[in-house]
Design a protein around this motif. Structure first.
Motif, PDB file in Angstrom:
ATOM      1  N   GLY A 240      42.581  23.255 -63.751  1.00  0.00           N
ATOM      2  CA  GLY A 240      41.187  23.176 -63.340  1.00  0.00           C
ATOM      3  C   GLY A 240      40.323  24.281 -63.913  1.00  0.00           C
ATOM      4  N   ASN A 241      39.915  24.138 -65.170  1.00  0.00           N
ATOM      5  CA  ASN A 241      38.917  25.058 -65.719  1.00  0.00           C
ATOM      6  C   ASN A 241      37.541  24.465 -65.414  1.00  0.00           C
ATOM      7  OD1 ASN A 241      37.563  27.055 -67.082  1.00  0.00           O
ATOM      8  ND2 ASN A 241      38.050  26.286 -69.121  1.00  0.00           N
ATOM      9  N   CYS A 242      37.073  24.710 -64.195  1.00  0.00           N
ATOM     10  CA  CYS A 242      35.857  24.064 -63.680  1.00  0.00           C
ATOM     11  C   CYS A 242      34.636  24.948 -63.920  1.00  0.00           C
ATOM     12  CB  CYS A 242      36.004  23.798 -62.179  1.00  0.00           C
ATOM     13  SG  CYS A 242      37.461  22.840 -61.740  1.00  0.00           S
ATOM     14  N   HIS A 243      33.491  24.304 -64.142  1.00  0.00           N
ATOM     15  CA  HIS A 243      32.252  25.003 -64.482  1.00  0.00           C
ATOM     16  C   HIS A 243      31.157  24.751 -63.442  1.00  0.00           C
ATOM     17  CE1 HIS A 243      34.433  24.624 -68.271  1.00  0.00           C
ATOM     18  NE2 HIS A 243      33.668  25.568 -68.795  1.00  0.00           N
ATOM     19  N   VAL A 244      30.330  25.778 -63.214  1.00  0.00           N
ATOM     20  CA  VAL A 244      29.088  25.627 -62.461  1.00  0.00           C
ATOM     21  C   VAL A 244      27.950  25.967 -63.408  1.00  0.00           C
ATOM     22  CG1 VAL A 244      27.662  26.477 -60.560  1.00  0.00           C
ATOM     23  CG2 VAL A 244      30.135  26.165 -60.229  1.00  0.00           C
ATOM     24  N   TYR A 245      27.056  25.002 -63.617  1.00  0.00           N
ATOM     25  CA  TYR A 245      25.889  25.219 -64.475  1.00  0.00           C
ATOM     26  C   TYR A 245      24.647  25.297 -63.602  1.00  0.00           C
ATOM     27  CZ  TYR A 245      21.851  23.967 -67.356  1.00  0.00           C
ATOM     28  OH  TYR A 245      20.607  23.929 -67.923  1.00  0.00           O
ATOM     29  N   VAL A 246      23.921  26.416 -63.706  1.00  0.00           N
ATOM     30  CA  VAL A 246      22.670  26.605 -62.959  1.00  0.00           C
ATOM     31  C   VAL A 246      21.519  26.308 -63.911  1.00  0.00           C
ATOM     32  CG1 VAL A 246      21.273  28.206 -61.616  1.00  0.00           C
ATOM     33  CG2 VAL A 246      23.772  28.327 -61.482  1.00  0.00           C
ATOM     34  N   ASP A 247      20.839  25.217 -63.620  1.00  0.00           N
ATOM     35  CA  ASP A 247      19.788  24.707 -64.499  1.00  0.00           C
ATOM     36  C   ASP A 247      18.506  25.522 -64.373  1.00  0.00           C
ATOM     37  OD1 ASP A 247      18.789  22.674 -66.320  1.00  0.00           O
ATOM     38  OD2 ASP A 247      17.625  21.908 -64.619  1.00  0.00           O
ATOM     39  N   ALA A 248      17.601  25.295 -65.322  1.00  0.00           N
ATOM     40  CA  ALA A 248      16.312  26.002 -65.301  1.00  0.00           C
ATOM     41  C   ALA A 248      15.534  25.709 -64.027  1.00  0.00           C
ATOM     42  CB  ALA A 248      15.490  25.617 -66.531  1.00  0.00           C
ATOM     43  N   GLN A 249      15.714  24.514 -63.479  1.00  0.00           N
ATOM     44  CA  GLN A 249      14.981  24.121 -62.270  1.00  0.00           C
ATOM     45  C   GLN A 249      15.938  24.061 -61.076  1.00  0.00           C
ATOM     46  OE1 GLN A 249      11.942  20.939 -62.956  1.00  0.00           O
ATOM     47  NE2 GLN A 249      12.899  20.808 -64.987  1.00  0.00           N
ATOM     48  N   ALA A 250      16.548  25.196 -60.784  1.00  0.00           N
ATOM     49  CA  ALA A 250      17.492  25.256 -59.675  1.00  0.00           C
ATOM     50  C   ALA A 250      16.880  25.980 -58.488  1.00  0.00           C
ATOM     51  CB  ALA A 250      18.768  25.969 -60.107  1.00  0.00           C
ATOM     52  N   ASP A 251      17.290  25.565 -57.298  1.00  0.00           N
ATOM     53  CA  ASP A 251      16.982  26.294 -56.078  1.00  0.00           C
ATOM     54  C   ASP A 251      17.914  27.506 -56.040  1.00  0.00           C
ATOM     55  OD1 ASP A 251      17.598  27.077 -53.249  1.00  0.00           O
ATOM     56  OD2 ASP A 251      16.063  25.589 -52.792  1.00  0.00           O
ATOM     57  N   LEU A 252      17.348  28.719 -56.055  1.00  0.00           N
ATOM     58  CA  LEU A 252      18.171  29.916 -56.203  1.00  0.00           C
ATOM     59  C   LEU A 252      19.120  30.129 -55.032  1.00  0.00           C
ATOM     60  CD1 LEU A 252      15.672  32.491 -57.755  1.00  0.00           C
ATOM     61  CD2 LEU A 252      17.285  30.985 -58.895  1.00  0.00           C
ATOM     62  N   ASP A 253      18.630  29.918 -53.806  1.00  0.00           N
ATOM     63  CA  ASP A 253      19.500  30.086 -52.634  1.00  0.00           C
ATOM     64  C   ASP A 253      20.668  29.108 -52.699  1.00  0.00           C
ATOM     65  OD1 ASP A 253      17.899  32.089 -51.586  1.00  0.00           O
ATOM     66  OD2 ASP A 253      16.689  30.698 -50.386  1.00  0.00           O
ATOM     67  N   MET A 254      20.357  27.864 -53.037  1.00  0.00           N
ATOM     68  CA  MET A 254      21.396  26.850 -53.150  1.00  0.00           C
ATOM     69  C   MET A 254      22.390  27.218 -54.250  1.00  0.00           C
ATOM     70  SD  MET A 254      21.059  22.820 -54.194  1.00  0.00           S
ATOM     71  CE  MET A 254      19.991  22.401 -52.810  1.00  0.00           C
ATOM     72  N   ALA A 255      21.882  27.689 -55.370  1.00  0.00           N
ATOM     73  CA  ALA A 255      22.739  28.024 -56.500  1.00  0.00           C
ATOM     74  C   ALA A 255      23.715  29.139 -56.147  1.00  0.00           C
ATOM     75  CB  ALA A 255      21.896  28.411 -57.706  1.00  0.00           C
ATOM     76  N   VAL A 256      23.233  30.156 -55.456  1.00  0.00           N
ATOM     77  CA  VAL A 256      24.117  31.255 -55.055  1.00  0.00           C
ATOM     78  C   VAL A 256      25.192  30.745 -54.102  1.00  0.00           C
ATOM     79  CG1 VAL A 256      24.264  33.421 -53.770  1.00  0.00           C
ATOM     80  CG2 VAL A 256      22.445  33.093 -55.456  1.00  0.00           C
TER      81      VAL A 256
END
Length: 433
Positions: A240-256
């Motif tokens: 499982g080499n899994c990725h999290v991509y935080v997009d330009a239009q992300a909710d910062l609290d949600m992303a963290v």
């Protein structure tokens, strides 16, 4: 439960190896298990769950031997966490078995059916695979998960765990077999493959005709060995080499929140995140918060040059990423991190380095989410959700037999339907061709 007829005994060849004799017994048991109705199988599963809870002390005592041995050998805490069983974990395992009992029985399900133009009735139905072999590393919970799923889907199971969990697996299989036998069914539906050496693994991989399918669960080396050396058909599970991509239009609290849950909630499992990708347009706002949150979770960040630019202003432990970091399944409190110029650049990075397990995007843009899910070719693509949800239990499948990263027959978390094959029933009225 009413008693059932005895299975056909295995051929009595004195020169037969212990592994081959075990496989023959499994084959005979599989023939008896396959036609059982759901009510009978569910009764067996509930008996297993009750037995696990009633004999918790016996299981924990055996597990303590394995854990002590692992500590003496200097085994990492990550592996020891996977190995450890305590009363709470055993209750959870028993609960998973009850969840499997509550699931629909896939056997006999009509996959498709129709009346052909010539009047013949054609049905394709699900049937058990037969004898399923599981080769797995230091996770004794797999012993119970595999047995429960195989029984519910009408299969016999051969369990070959690692030597590091031998005492735990022996105790668990003893409890499982006693419970099965107590209901009048053949205990040989669940068997531990004899032997602790690699010879028994190799022999299991050569048991074509006795074992219908092998499923390896563990690290990349184990999986590669089984896939490359087995002459028994293999359903390939993957790292499982899994990725999290935080997009330009992300909710910062949600992303963290998603990042920390994906990486640190339980880093020793295959659905934990191993790489963070951040769109350059949101890096200034997101990375300082993300690095501090990772620091609080005791996560070391293996960062590219653009992420390292934010290190001094954070509390995080940040080291320079190497090429190896992008392909590593850490299974520890480590994560690789990079800034990317666009969503397409994130997808390109994932395509190059992913193991095909799970990737997540955090975004408020429907267009970005749609493009990401279209372009990323992994078993699971999560939108605004943690990678940790890629799990048979979380998907409502009950326990899982593994997470397949191949594309044939089964892909993603493997539940009951993935432990079946199909056959065609052709019904005519004197039809001839």
């Amino acid at each position: 439960m009413a008693s059932h007829s005895s299975p056909t005994p295995a051929p009595a060849h004195d020169d037969m190896s212990p592994v081959t004799r075990t496989a023959h017994r499994a084959r005979a048991a599989a023939a008896e298990i396959a036609p059982l109705p759901r009510a009978v199988k569910d009764e067996v599963l509930l008996a297993i769950a009750d037995a696990l809870e009633a004999r918790t002390a016996e299981i924990v005592e055996a597990n303590a031997l394995d854990v002590a041995k692992a500590r003496e050998a200097g085994t990492s805490e990550t592996v020891i966490d996977r190995l450890t069983l305590d009363p709470e974990r055993i209750r959870a395992i028993a609960s998973d078995v009850r969840d499997v009992a509550a699931l629909p029985d896939p056997v006999g399900e009509v996959v498709r059916g129709s009346t052909l133009p010539n009047g013949i009735d054609l049905r394709q139905i699900r049937v058990p695979l037969g004898v399923v072999g599981i080769i797995y590393e230091a996770r004794p919970n797999v012993t119970v998960d595999a047995a429960a799923l195989c029984l519910k889907s009408g299969n016999a199971v051969l369990l070959r765990g690692s030597s590091s969990a031998y005492a735990s697996n022996t105790a668990l299989v003893r409890v499982l077999r006693d419970a099965v036998e107590g209901t009048g069914l053949p205990a040989d539906a669940i068997q531990l493959v004899p032997g602790e050496s690699r010879d028994s693994v190799r022999e299991l991989m050569r048991a074509r005709g006795l074992v219908d399918v092998l499923i390896p669960r563990g690290g990349a080396s184990l999986i590669r060995t089984v896939v490359e050396e087995s002459i028994v058909p293999v359903i390939e599970t993957g790292t499982g080499n899994c990725h999290v991509y935080v997009d330009a239009q992300a909710d910062l609290d949600m992303a963290v929140d998603i990042l920390i849950n994906s990486k640190a909630q339980r880093p020793s499992v295959c659905n934990s995140a191993e790489t963070l990708l951040v769109h350059r347009d949101i890096a200034d706002a997101f990375l300082p918060r993300a690095l501090n949150a990772l620091a609080e979770a005791n996560v070391t960040v293996h960062a590219d040059e653009r992420v390292r630019a934010y290190a001094d202003a954070s509390k995080a432990t940040v080291v320079e990423a190497t090429t190896e970091d992008w392909e590593t399944e850490y299974l520890s409190y480590d994560i690789a991190a990079a800034v990317v110029d666009s969503l397409d650049a994130a997808v390109a990075h994932i395509r190059r380095w992913t193991s095909g397990h799970t990737e997540a995007i955090v975004t408020t843009s429907q267009a970005a989410a749609r493009r990401f899910t279209q372009l990323v070719d992994s078993t699971t693509v999560a939108v605004n959700a943690s990678t940790r949800f890629t799990d048979g239990g979380q998907f409502g499948f009950g326990a899982e037999i593994g997470i397949s990263t191949q594309k044939l027959h089964a892909r993603g978390p493997m539940g009951l339907p993935e432990l079946t094959s199909t056959k065609y029933i052709v019904t005519g009225d004197g039809h001839i061709r």
